[in-house]
Design a protein around this motif. Structure first.
Motif, PDB file in Angstrom:
ATOM      1  N   ALA A 137      -1.315   6.253 -14.665  1.00 42.10           N
ATOM      2  CA  ALA A 137      -1.561   5.179 -13.705  1.00 42.10           C
ATOM      3  C   ALA A 137      -2.012   3.900 -14.407  1.00 42.10           C
ATOM      4  O   ALA A 137      -1.575   2.794 -14.071  1.00 42.10           O
ATOM      5  CB  ALA A 137      -2.609   5.625 -12.691  1.00 42.10           C
ATOM      6  N   GLY A 138      -2.903   4.052 -15.412  1.00 36.90           N
ATOM      7  CA  GLY A 138      -3.341   2.879 -16.160  1.00 36.90           C
ATOM      8  C   GLY A 138      -2.194   2.199 -16.884  1.00 36.90           C
ATOM      9  O   GLY A 138      -2.083   0.967 -16.895  1.00 36.90           O
ATOM     10  N   GLU A 139      -1.336   2.999 -17.511  1.00 34.67           N
ATOM     11  CA  GLU A 139      -0.188   2.423 -18.192  1.00 34.67           C
ATOM     12  C   GLU A 139       0.767   1.770 -17.208  1.00 34.67           C
ATOM     13  O   GLU A 139       1.360   0.713 -17.483  1.00 34.67           O
ATOM     14  CB  GLU A 139       0.531   3.505 -18.999  1.00 34.67           C
ATOM     15  N   GLY A 140       0.911   2.387 -16.028  1.00 40.29           N
ATOM     16  CA  GLY A 140       1.780   1.806 -15.009  1.00 40.29           C
ATOM     17  C   GLY A 140       1.278   0.461 -14.519  1.00 40.29           C
ATOM     18  O   GLY A 140       2.074  -0.475 -14.304  1.00 40.29           O
ATOM     19  N   LEU A 141      -0.035   0.336 -14.349  1.00 35.53           N
ATOM     20  CA  LEU A 141      -0.591  -0.943 -13.909  1.00 35.53           C
ATOM     21  C   LEU A 141      -0.400  -2.027 -14.973  1.00 35.53           C
ATOM     22  O   LEU A 141      -0.136  -3.193 -14.650  1.00 35.53           O
ATOM     23  CB  LEU A 141      -2.079  -0.777 -13.597  1.00 35.53           C
ATOM     24  N   ARG A 142      -0.556  -1.647 -16.257  1.00 42.05           N
ATOM     25  CA  ARG A 142      -0.334  -2.635 -17.315  1.00 42.05           C
ATOM     26  C   ARG A 142       1.127  -3.099 -17.348  1.00 42.05           C
ATOM     27  O   ARG A 142       1.420  -4.283 -17.526  1.00 42.05           O
ATOM     28  CB  ARG A 142      -0.739  -2.034 -18.668  1.00 42.05           C
ATOM     29  N   ILE A 143       2.049  -2.163 -17.172  1.00 45.62           N
ATOM     30  CA  ILE A 143       3.460  -2.546 -17.133  1.00 45.62           C
ATOM     31  C   ILE A 143       3.745  -3.445 -15.926  1.00 45.62           C
ATOM     32  O   ILE A 143       4.487  -4.438 -16.018  1.00 45.62           O
ATOM     33  CB  ILE A 143       4.344  -1.282 -17.098  1.00 45.62           C
ATOM     34  N   MET A 144       3.157  -3.100 -14.776  1.00 44.74           N
ATOM     35  CA  MET A 144       3.372  -3.903 -13.570  1.00 44.74           C
ATOM     36  C   MET A 144       2.838  -5.321 -13.757  1.00 44.74           C
ATOM     37  O   MET A 144       3.445  -6.296 -13.295  1.00 44.74           O
ATOM     38  CB  MET A 144       2.677  -3.242 -12.378  1.00 44.74           C
ATOM     39  N   ARG A 145       1.710  -5.473 -14.449  1.00 43.35           N
ATOM     40  CA  ARG A 145       1.160  -6.804 -14.680  1.00 43.35           C
ATOM     41  C   ARG A 145       2.118  -7.636 -15.531  1.00 43.35           C
ATOM     42  O   ARG A 145       2.382  -8.805 -15.211  1.00 43.35           O
ATOM     43  CB  ARG A 145      -0.200  -6.699 -15.377  1.00 43.35           C
TER      44      ARG A 145
ATOM     45  N   ARG B   4       0.821  -1.207   0.000  1.00 44.31           N
ATOM     46  CA  ARG B   4       0.000   0.000   0.000  1.00 44.31           C
ATOM     47  C   ARG B   4       0.854   1.256   0.000  1.00 44.31           C
ATOM     48  O   ARG B   4       0.550   2.241  -0.678  1.00 44.31           O
ATOM     49  CB  ARG B   4      -0.924  -0.002   1.215  1.00 44.31           C
ATOM     50  N   VAL B   5       1.907   1.220   0.817  1.00 46.85           N
ATOM     51  CA  VAL B   5       2.796   2.388   0.860  1.00 46.85           C
ATOM     52  C   VAL B   5       3.427   2.624  -0.504  1.00 46.85           C
ATOM     53  O   VAL B   5       3.560   3.763  -0.962  1.00 46.85           O
ATOM     54  CB  VAL B   5       3.881   2.182   1.946  1.00 46.85           C
ATOM     55  N   LEU B   6       3.816   1.505  -1.155  1.00 44.86           N
ATOM     56  CA  LEU B   6       4.421   1.631  -2.481  1.00 44.86           C
ATOM     57  C   LEU B   6       3.439   2.225  -3.486  1.00 44.86           C
ATOM     58  O   LEU B   6       3.795   3.101  -4.298  1.00 44.86           O
ATOM     59  CB  LEU B   6       4.894   0.248  -2.959  1.00 44.86           C
ATOM     60  N   ILE B   7       2.174   1.792  -3.420  1.00 47.98           N
ATOM     61  CA  ILE B   7       1.164   2.309  -4.335  1.00 47.98           C
ATOM     62  C   ILE B   7       0.906   3.792  -4.078  1.00 47.98           C
ATOM     63  O   ILE B   7       0.799   4.607  -5.011  1.00 47.98           O
ATOM     64  CB  ILE B   7      -0.142   1.505  -4.202  1.00 47.98           C
ATOM     65  N   LEU B   8       0.820   4.182  -2.807  1.00 48.57           N
ATOM     66  CA  LEU B   8       0.613   5.593  -2.469  1.00 48.57           C
ATOM     67  C   LEU B   8       1.779   6.446  -2.934  1.00 48.57           C
ATOM     68  O   LEU B   8       1.594   7.549  -3.456  1.00 48.57           O
ATOM     69  CB  LEU B   8       0.409   5.740  -0.958  1.00 48.57           C
ATOM     70  N   ALA B   9       3.002   5.927  -2.738  1.00 48.22           N
ATOM     71  CA  ALA B   9       4.179   6.685  -3.164  1.00 48.22           C
ATOM     72  C   ALA B   9       4.202   6.842  -4.686  1.00 48.22           C
ATOM     73  O   ALA B   9       4.505   7.917  -5.222  1.00 48.22           O
ATOM     74  CB  ALA B   9       5.444   5.982  -2.681  1.00 48.22           C
ATOM     75  N   ALA B  10       3.852   5.756  -5.386  1.00 47.29           N
ATOM     76  CA  ALA B  10       3.820   5.825  -6.846  1.00 47.29           C
ATOM     77  C   ALA B  10       2.744   6.790  -7.332  1.00 47.29           C
ATOM     78  O   ALA B  10       2.953   7.575  -8.262  1.00 47.29           O
ATOM     79  CB  ALA B  10       3.583   4.438  -7.425  1.00 47.29           C
ATOM     80  N   SER B  11       1.574   6.776  -6.674  1.00 45.86           N
ATOM     81  CA  SER B  11       0.496   7.688  -7.062  1.00 45.86           C
ATOM     82  C   SER B  11       0.896   9.136  -6.835  1.00 45.86           C
ATOM     83  O   SER B  11       0.641  10.009  -7.677  1.00 45.86           O
ATOM     84  CB  SER B  11      -0.782   7.364  -6.272  1.00 45.86           C
ATOM     85  N   ALA B  12       1.537   9.401  -5.690  1.00 48.42           N
ATOM     86  CA  ALA B  12       1.977  10.772  -5.413  1.00 48.42           C
ATOM     87  C   ALA B  12       3.010  11.236  -6.437  1.00 48.42           C
ATOM     88  O   ALA B  12       2.983  12.385  -6.889  1.00 48.42           O
ATOM     89  CB  ALA B  12       2.543  10.854  -3.993  1.00 48.42           C
TER      90      ALA B  12
END
Length: 505
Positions: free
Chosen positions: A41-49, A1-9
């Protein structure tokens, strides 16, 4: 969660930085920041997958072992279903349509800028001449209107000295602010003619309107704005005895590419609505308020992300009409033909002034766009602003009128050139003047005979000769290229707005 929040910020900071970079004034638009962040964010999630599946496969794969992939909330196998394939096809069609529309806008914008820079214009599209007892108006060498004037024929005027007055239409015999429909049609012809010493517009005005005390007060041929003229009538009977100012707006000039660009921009949304009605027939039951909400929201969304589509050819006209009608000392009426008639209806609705439009495209739905963009006292009246103070004269067989629906009072006439309707035979202002004179008569007894001849072949040859001359002028390609790129700043806003309109639509 912390990683996701940091990435979003981090993505939000990047989005803010990008927003301030692309904006000349450095302003931060929250809606634009949100969409940039959402895309990243959408592109980041696709890359993460992809990387998670790859890492999982490498860590578990081995001799005799089967690689396992990470399970996500949405199964990627759904993409292979028939429904997703249909959606994919529709999305691709919409994207192709958007890109095609943006490409057309871009080509028109660049061509218009190049034409203005190089000065590739035809000197006179519409000309007139006075020959003995006749007045002849010629449009593009193809549409010829001949009017035989009364009182100048001597002994030969004994037979048919005045036009008959059959009153074939309900609008015949009626006047609006002291002028009949034929008067407004004749005044709508004048803005097509360039105000030069050769054309002598005051003389033409006196020949067309000898029964009233009328004068040409102002003309405007400003670059990037619609040509228009203001006429003042004194001592003419109106409802409240105030002086009458008639603002006549020019329609599409055949030699100006920027006019075709304005036509596309003015009626983009109604065409989109027509496509939606075709694909989803149930949307035909939408009320005008619903379509106005759809169109207005689209342009407010564009404004929220910094794309301003608020520069129109009628800006100066709207400002002028508001200025001369502010103190209430004079009555103002707008008129025009074709695109000029549509602009007259829009400006009249925005300024709260009456409009008499000759063969205009409808503005019933597209008016919502201008009400959302322009800031005026009548922008919240909706379609009632159009219904209360507008009259539209439309001709059967004129395909231009079908770009949008009509509002207000509408009078439909038959077409004398129905066999040439595909060649705009039913859209000619000269044809409308002839039909009005023939079927409604001339109350002022100005003319004893009116004739109209239309030869579209002559217009085609005139266009080909013009294109050949333009091609010869463009042989100096270095000057042309430098002119186009020298005007790039002028077309940048139109290109961005066009892409945004097509994307949102």
């Amino acid at each position: 969660r912390v990683l996701i929040l940091a990435a979003s910020a981090s993505l939000i900071l990047v989005a803010v930085r990008l927003c301030t970079y692309i904006r000349d004034d450095g302003a931060v638009l929250p809606v634009l920041v949100f969409f940039i962040w959402l895309a990243m964010a959408g592109e980041g999630l696709r890359i993460m997958r992809r990387w998670t599946n790859l890492v999982q496969a490498l860590s578990t794969a081995g001799p005799g072992k089967r690689a396992k992939s990470v399970k996500f909330a949405v199964d990627s196998s759904v993409q292979d279903s028939l429904g997703m394939k249909v959606v994919t096809i529709l999305v691709r069609v919409l994207i192709a349509s958007m890109l095609s529309f943006a490409a057309v806008l871009g080509v028109c914008a660049i061509a218009a800028a190049a034409q203005h820079s190089v000065g590739l214009f035809v000197e006179d599209i519409v000309v007139w001449e006075e020959a003995k007892n006749e007045l002849v108006i010629t449009n593009a060498g193809a549409s010829v209107l001949t009017m035989r004037r009364s009182g100048v024929m001597g002994g030969s005027a004994s037979r048919g000295s005045t036009l008959p007055s059959p009153q074939d239409y309900m609008a015949c015999g009626n006047t609006w602010y002291g002028l009949q429909l034929l008067d407004y049609a004749l005044l709508s012809e004048l803005p097509y003619i360039k105000p030069t010493a050769k054309n002598n517009l005051p003389r033409l005005l006196n020949l067309l309107m000898p029964h009233v005390n009328i004068s040409l007060v102002q003309t405007s041929q400003e670059v990037g704005q619609r040509p228009w003229m203001e006429f003042e009538l004194r001592g003419h009977p109106t409802e409240d005895s105030r002086p009458l100012s008639v603002v006549a707006v020019s329609g599409t000039n055949l030699d100006r590419v920027i006019d075709y660009l304005e036509d596309i921009r003015m009626w983009t949304e109604p065409i989109v609505l027509t496509i939606i009605y075709t694909l989803f027939p149930s949307t035909r039951s939408w009320s005008r308020e619903t379509t106005a909400l759809f169109i207005g929201s689209m342009h407010r969304m564009m404004a929220a992300v910094g794309v301003r589509d608020d520069r129109w050819h009628y800006d100066r006209i709207l400002q002028h009409v508001r200025n001369i009608s502010a103190d209430g000392s004079r009555q103002v009426v707008l008129t025009g033909h074709s695109l000029g008639g549509g602009i007259a209806l829009v400006v009249g609705a925005l300024a709260g002034q009456p409009a008499v439009a000759i063969q205009p495209p409808g503005v019933y739905h597209s008016l919502a766009k201008h009400q959302a963009i322009q800031q005026g006292s009548h922008e919240l009246e909706g379609s009632s602003a159009l219904h209360k103070k507008s009259l539209s004269l439309v001709v059967e067989g004129d395909w231009i009128q079908h770009f949008d629906q009509h509002g207000g009072l509408v009078q439909t006439m038959a077409c004398d050139q129905i066999g040439k309707s595909l060649a705009a035979g039913c859209h000619l202002l000269e044809g409308a003047i002839f039909h009005l004179a023939r079927h409604c008569g001339d109350v002022a007894n100005r003319f004893t005979e009116v004739n109209h001849h239309y030869d579209p072949t002559a217009a085609t040859m005139a266009v080909l000769r013009t294109c050949w001359q333009v091609a010869l002028d463009l042989l100096d390609w270095k000057a042309t290229v430098s002119s186009i790129f020298g005007s790039a700043a002028q077309v940048q806003g139109i290109l961005v707005a066009g892409v945004a309109v097509s994307a949102v639509a």
